[in-house]
Design a protein around this motif. Structure first.
Motif, PDB file in Angstrom:
ATOM      1  N   ALA A  64     -13.040 -16.845 -17.164  1.00  0.00           N
ATOM      2  CA  ALA A  64     -12.609 -15.456 -16.937  1.00  0.00           C
ATOM      3  C   ALA A  64     -11.773 -15.364 -15.666  1.00  0.00           C
ATOM      4  CB  ALA A  64     -13.822 -14.533 -16.854  1.00  0.00           C
ATOM      5  N   GLY A  65     -12.142 -16.156 -14.658  1.00  0.00           N
ATOM      6  CA  GLY A  65     -11.359 -16.185 -13.421  1.00  0.00           C
ATOM      7  C   GLY A  65      -9.951 -16.716 -13.685  1.00  0.00           C
ATOM      8  N   MET A  66      -9.875 -17.813 -14.434  1.00  0.00           N
ATOM      9  CA  MET A  66      -8.547 -18.376 -14.734  1.00  0.00           C
ATOM     10  C   MET A  66      -7.722 -17.409 -15.574  1.00  0.00           C
ATOM     11  SD  MET A  66      -9.201 -22.458 -15.284  1.00  0.00           S
ATOM     12  CE  MET A  66     -10.946 -22.704 -15.487  1.00  0.00           C
ATOM     13  N   GLU A  67      -8.382 -16.756 -16.534  1.00  0.00           N
ATOM     14  CA  GLU A  67      -7.694 -15.789 -17.385  1.00  0.00           C
ATOM     15  C   GLU A  67      -7.149 -14.637 -16.530  1.00  0.00           C
ATOM     16  OE1 GLU A  67      -5.709 -14.516 -20.049  1.00  0.00           O
ATOM     17  OE2 GLU A  67      -6.768 -16.405 -20.427  1.00  0.00           O
ATOM     18  N   ALA A  68      -7.930 -14.204 -15.556  1.00  0.00           N
ATOM     19  CA  ALA A  68      -7.495 -13.113 -14.673  1.00  0.00           C
ATOM     20  C   ALA A  68      -6.246 -13.529 -13.896  1.00  0.00           C
ATOM     21  CB  ALA A  68      -8.615 -12.729 -13.711  1.00  0.00           C
ATOM     22  N   LEU A  69      -6.230 -14.791 -13.438  1.00  0.00           N
ATOM     23  CA  LEU A  69      -5.055 -15.261 -12.700  1.00  0.00           C
ATOM     24  C   LEU A  69      -3.849 -15.335 -13.633  1.00  0.00           C
ATOM     25  CD1 LEU A  69      -6.555 -17.993 -10.343  1.00  0.00           C
ATOM     26  CD2 LEU A  69      -6.200 -15.564  -9.952  1.00  0.00           C
ATOM     27  N   ARG A  70      -4.072 -15.882 -14.834  1.00  0.00           N
ATOM     28  CA  ARG A  70      -2.973 -15.942 -15.816  1.00  0.00           C
ATOM     29  C   ARG A  70      -2.418 -14.547 -16.073  1.00  0.00           C
ATOM     30  NH1 ARG A  70      -6.274 -18.877 -19.261  1.00  0.00           N
ATOM     31  NH2 ARG A  70      -6.196 -20.905 -18.213  1.00  0.00           N
ATOM     32  N   ALA A  71      -3.302 -13.553 -16.128  1.00  0.00           N
ATOM     33  CA  ALA A  71      -2.883 -12.177 -16.424  1.00  0.00           C
ATOM     34  C   ALA A  71      -2.343 -11.459 -15.185  1.00  0.00           C
ATOM     35  CB  ALA A  71      -4.057 -11.399 -17.013  1.00  0.00           C
ATOM     36  N   GLY A  72      -2.353 -12.152 -14.049  1.00  0.00           N
ATOM     37  CA  GLY A  72      -1.788 -11.547 -12.842  1.00  0.00           C
ATOM     38  C   GLY A  72      -2.667 -10.497 -12.186  1.00  0.00           C
ATOM     39  N   HIS A  73      -3.977 -10.597 -12.349  1.00  0.00           N
ATOM     40  CA  HIS A  73      -4.876  -9.633 -11.693  1.00  0.00           C
ATOM     41  C   HIS A  73      -5.116 -10.065 -10.254  1.00  0.00           C
ATOM     42  CE1 HIS A  73      -5.404  -7.472 -15.327  1.00  0.00           C
ATOM     43  NE2 HIS A  73      -6.122  -8.386 -15.939  1.00  0.00           N
ATOM     44  N   THR A  74      -4.124  -9.820  -9.416  1.00  0.00           N
ATOM     45  CA  THR A  74      -4.202 -10.320  -8.042  1.00  0.00           C
ATOM     46  C   THR A  74      -3.908  -9.228  -7.012  1.00  0.00           C
ATOM     47  OG1 THR A  74      -1.868 -10.957  -8.066  1.00  0.00           O
ATOM     48  CG2 THR A  74      -3.477 -12.639  -8.738  1.00  0.00           C
ATOM     49  N   ARG A  75      -3.866  -7.974  -7.456  1.00  0.00           N
ATOM     50  CA  ARG A  75      -3.599  -6.901  -6.492  1.00  0.00           C
ATOM     51  C   ARG A  75      -4.902  -6.196  -6.113  1.00  0.00           C
ATOM     52  NH1 ARG A  75       1.121  -3.441  -8.522  1.00  0.00           N
ATOM     53  NH2 ARG A  75       1.634  -3.267  -6.306  1.00  0.00           N
ATOM     54  N   TYR A  76      -4.845  -5.332  -5.103  1.00  0.00           N
ATOM     55  CA  TYR A  76      -6.053  -4.617  -4.662  1.00  0.00           C
ATOM     56  C   TYR A  76      -6.708  -3.857  -5.820  1.00  0.00           C
ATOM     57  CZ  TYR A  76      -3.947  -5.014   0.067  1.00  0.00           C
ATOM     58  OH  TYR A  76      -3.386  -5.460   1.239  1.00  0.00           O
ATOM     59  N   THR A  77      -8.032  -3.743  -5.761  1.00  0.00           N
ATOM     60  CA  THR A  77      -8.746  -2.822  -6.645  1.00  0.00           C
ATOM     61  C   THR A  77      -9.126  -1.597  -5.809  1.00  0.00           C
ATOM     62  OG1 THR A  77     -11.013  -3.546  -6.146  1.00  0.00           O
ATOM     63  CG2 THR A  77      -9.778  -4.854  -7.767  1.00  0.00           C
ATOM     64  N   PRO A  78      -9.691  -0.551  -6.445  1.00  0.00           N
ATOM     65  CA  PRO A  78     -10.242   0.530  -5.621  1.00  0.00           C
ATOM     66  C   PRO A  78     -11.284  -0.028  -4.645  1.00  0.00           C
ATOM     67  CG  PRO A  78     -10.205   1.154  -7.945  1.00  0.00           C
ATOM     68  CD  PRO A  78      -9.829  -0.295  -7.893  1.00  0.00           C
ATOM     69  N   ALA A  79     -11.501   0.654  -3.531  1.00  0.00           N
ATOM     70  CA  ALA A  79     -12.426   0.175  -2.492  1.00  0.00           C
ATOM     71  C   ALA A  79     -13.835  -0.038  -3.034  1.00  0.00           C
ATOM     72  CB  ALA A  79     -12.455   1.163  -1.328  1.00  0.00           C
ATOM     73  N   THR A  80     -14.251   0.777  -3.996  1.00  0.00           N
ATOM     74  CA  THR A  80     -15.607   0.641  -4.546  1.00  0.00           C
ATOM     75  C   THR A  80     -15.666  -0.378  -5.672  1.00  0.00           C
ATOM     76  OG1 THR A  80     -15.101   2.537  -5.953  1.00  0.00           O
ATOM     77  CG2 THR A  80     -16.378   2.957  -3.943  1.00  0.00           C
ATOM     78  N   GLY A  81     -14.527  -0.954  -6.042  1.00  0.00           N
ATOM     79  CA  GLY A  81     -14.523  -2.012  -7.047  1.00  0.00           C
ATOM     80  C   GLY A  81     -13.971  -1.583  -8.389  1.00  0.00           C
ATOM     81  N   LEU A  82     -13.788  -2.563  -9.274  1.00  0.00           N
ATOM     82  CA  LEU A  82     -13.293  -2.291 -10.627  1.00  0.00           C
ATOM     83  C   LEU A  82     -14.299  -1.407 -11.371  1.00  0.00           C
ATOM     84  CD1 LEU A  82     -12.193  -5.802 -11.997  1.00  0.00           C
ATOM     85  CD2 LEU A  82     -10.684  -3.903 -11.359  1.00  0.00           C
TER      86      LEU A  82
END
Lengths: 389, 389
Positions: free
Chosen positions: B55-73
């Protein structure tokens, strides 16, 4: 039963970001089908560069998911020292480099080892709003020093001479600055550090936008002194915001204390992020980052004259970061209401001055060029129409 | 020039981990060719489970690398609420869940919103050493309350009644506990929270080892009250130490303050880690984690009687985490020297009691069963020889 809960007084002094309310309105407008031009976002629109992503995936495949030493992977500390050598011609002992969970983690550690209750830190106003809160977190007091066009919105040694008192222990400078994009020259960094050191204090130099300069370059404080704290980050220039990774170069006197505090309050920075960041200094990544810098330059070179043309005053020389801090007093004496109207009536989101301090915030707004050139052009058109009606 | 540097007094109160010196010696011995059995490591020896890595690798492939809300996804906060529903039969509003950079980040936020200078927090002694330092970080005072076998090394309501004073605002409990592995039952959690609330304070329940219990289960404080802070983490049970990800379930009264403080001092927790953690609650991951828990149980079931056989006293019921806190007073009145000798002469690394508090540390050492069964057996053999000579 006593229904009250204990509450720290500091929370009354820590302000929320006002732009968050605007963002919530922007999202509501978007959900209702409106198109919003986002010029408020303090985050590059580019994804993490491919070689860094690949290194991150490789680290996961290799199972690099356990704690690192509190000061970070030795290889990454050495890579950062190499970066200073190559890009700034400055030799830094890797032992002085502490890897942190973002520049935010760096600011916490530095304030944690520096401040006693009541201690003062001089901060440029306008400036990055959280700096004041990192000081407040450790029961210190951030004293905003008004800065304007006459010093390119930066602290100079004279400010320290005037504002320093017995309670003051540090002064901060950000180069390039958020929100103004202006740069501190080496001679001024040297004078700032000397003015702080002469008074038994230290300079804290925030250099997180250092890679993003479009005219000349931004010198590092390390080129003029070993006695300042330097903060940098993989977030902005290296495109790794969400990974939460930064670093400190500290005077050697503080390294042991930083190590101890980091080990206690963080354990370590993210391990996958640290392994990924090892690829941030590669030639392939460097090429990508330079292309992106060119794109940011092109955006600034479009937006800066366009805003001036519209009647915003931008007297400083915004040479870096991805912000323009514009005097909007030709149009309003309430920049917060102005930003709200601009969003509601023209679909352009910007950040009001109030998020950056107490020095004439009502007369300023911040434009971020973290969106494509065609969107900036659309934003300028909408601004033009908005200002005419 | 004034050569002195400003220094925070708190750094004089924040202790380094003493085990670090032993670790440095262990590494030196290993580099010199000696074999060391590591029973000091507070980190699972298992890598992050494969579905989480994927899931971590998939997130990187999908470009999920920007800030999330302060309280989290939001999706992760909902997944955690689902986890409480399924595993504990407790309904928790996701709005009360704040994603943090590890349990360390959780402790910072909680102490940050709770403590004024001079405020006291009651802590079990022995306990996790950093807790005291998180309190000190915010100019509070951690008051260690001696606990022993008579209360299974845990605070009980009586301790709060006796030790609470006008300066006290909170009490902490860890279940299962580091270093003792003992668990707090639901009735005691309820009494602890009530005792704190009656005095206008709150209970802070550290549940980061909750998934690692080998007899029965460890109840969450959420099953008995909505007015306690609950801390949990993806590090220990979920095998994600280096990712630095944890969470708080807070009384709703604190959510806004936690959000504001997190937004200022962290911006957000690691984005790739948050996306990876979405796979931590999947059935496939669950199966892997349960197999690992069985392996830890097998280790405990070997090590606990073996240590007792050797003459260590372990009067409590260590039902969880991966630690055994052993009374070594049959062999020494200086557990620090004992641990050093054991390392140098027998090649077994353990943690001396001094890292966990001031209550009879000289009579205790901590064994971690974070290594394979055959290595634990080797360690026990070496201990046996060491104790006979």
């Amino acid at each position: 039963m006593n229904k009250s809960f204990p509450t720290a007084r500091r929370m009354g002094d820590i302000a929320p970001f006002h732009v968050m309310d605007l963002l919530a309105r922007a999202r509501a407008l978007e959900e209702a089908g409106h198109d919003i031009v986002h010029m408020e976002v303090g985050e590059p629109d580019f994804p993490t560069p491919e070689p860094v992503l690949q290194a991150g995936m490789e680290a996961l495949r290799a199972g690099h998911t356990r704690y690192t030493p509190a000061t970070g992977l030795p290889a990454l500390r050495e890579a950062i020292a190499g970066f200073y050598e190559r890009h700034h011609g400055v030799s830094v002992d890797p032992a002085r480099i502490v890897i942190t969970p973002g520049a935010s983690g760096a600011l916490q550690l530095i304030m944690g080892v520096l401040l006693n209750p009541g201690d003062r830190v001089l901060l440029p106003d306008p400036g990055y709003p959280c700096n004041r809160h990192f000081v407040r977190q450790f029961e210190g007091e951030g004293l905003g020093v008004p800065v304007g066009p006459e010093t390119d919105y930066q602290l100079v040694a004279r400010h320290l001479e005037e504002a320093w008192d017995a309670r003051t222990v540090a002064a901060m400078a950000a180069s390039p600055s958020n929100p103004t994009g202006t740069v501190v020259e080496a001679a001024s960094l040297e004078a700032l550090s000397a003015a702080a050191r002469e008074r038994g204090g230290v300079l804290v130099a925030d250099e997180i936008y250092q890679g993003l300069v479009y005219d000349g370059h931004a010198p590092t404080a390390l080129s003029v002194t070993d006695e300042a704290f330097v903060i940098n980050s993989f977030s902005k220039y290296f495109g790794m915001t969400g990974w939460r990774l930064g670093w400190i170069v500290a005077p050697e006197e503080y390294v042991r204390a930083l190590d101890k505090l980091a080990g206690n309050i963080f354990l370590s920075a993210s391990t996958p992020a640290q392994h990924a960041a090892l690829a941030a200094f590669s030639p392939e990544t460097g090429e990508i980052l330079e292309e992106r810098r060119d794109a940011f330059r092109e955006r600034r070179d479009f937006l800066l004259p366009a805003l001036r043309e519209l009647g915003f005053r931008l007297p400083g020389a915004p040479r870096g970061a991805f912000y323009l801090y514009a005097d909007c007093s030709a149009f309003t004496d309430d920049s917060f209401a102005f930003a709200g109207d601009l969003l509601d009536r023209a679909g352009v989101a910007i950040t009001p001055g109030i998020d950056f301090g107490a020095h004439r915030p009502d007369a300023h707004v911040r434009f971020a060029y973290t969106t494509r050139l065609d969107r900036l052009a659309e934003g300028v058109e909408r601004l033009d129409r908005f200002l005419r009606t």
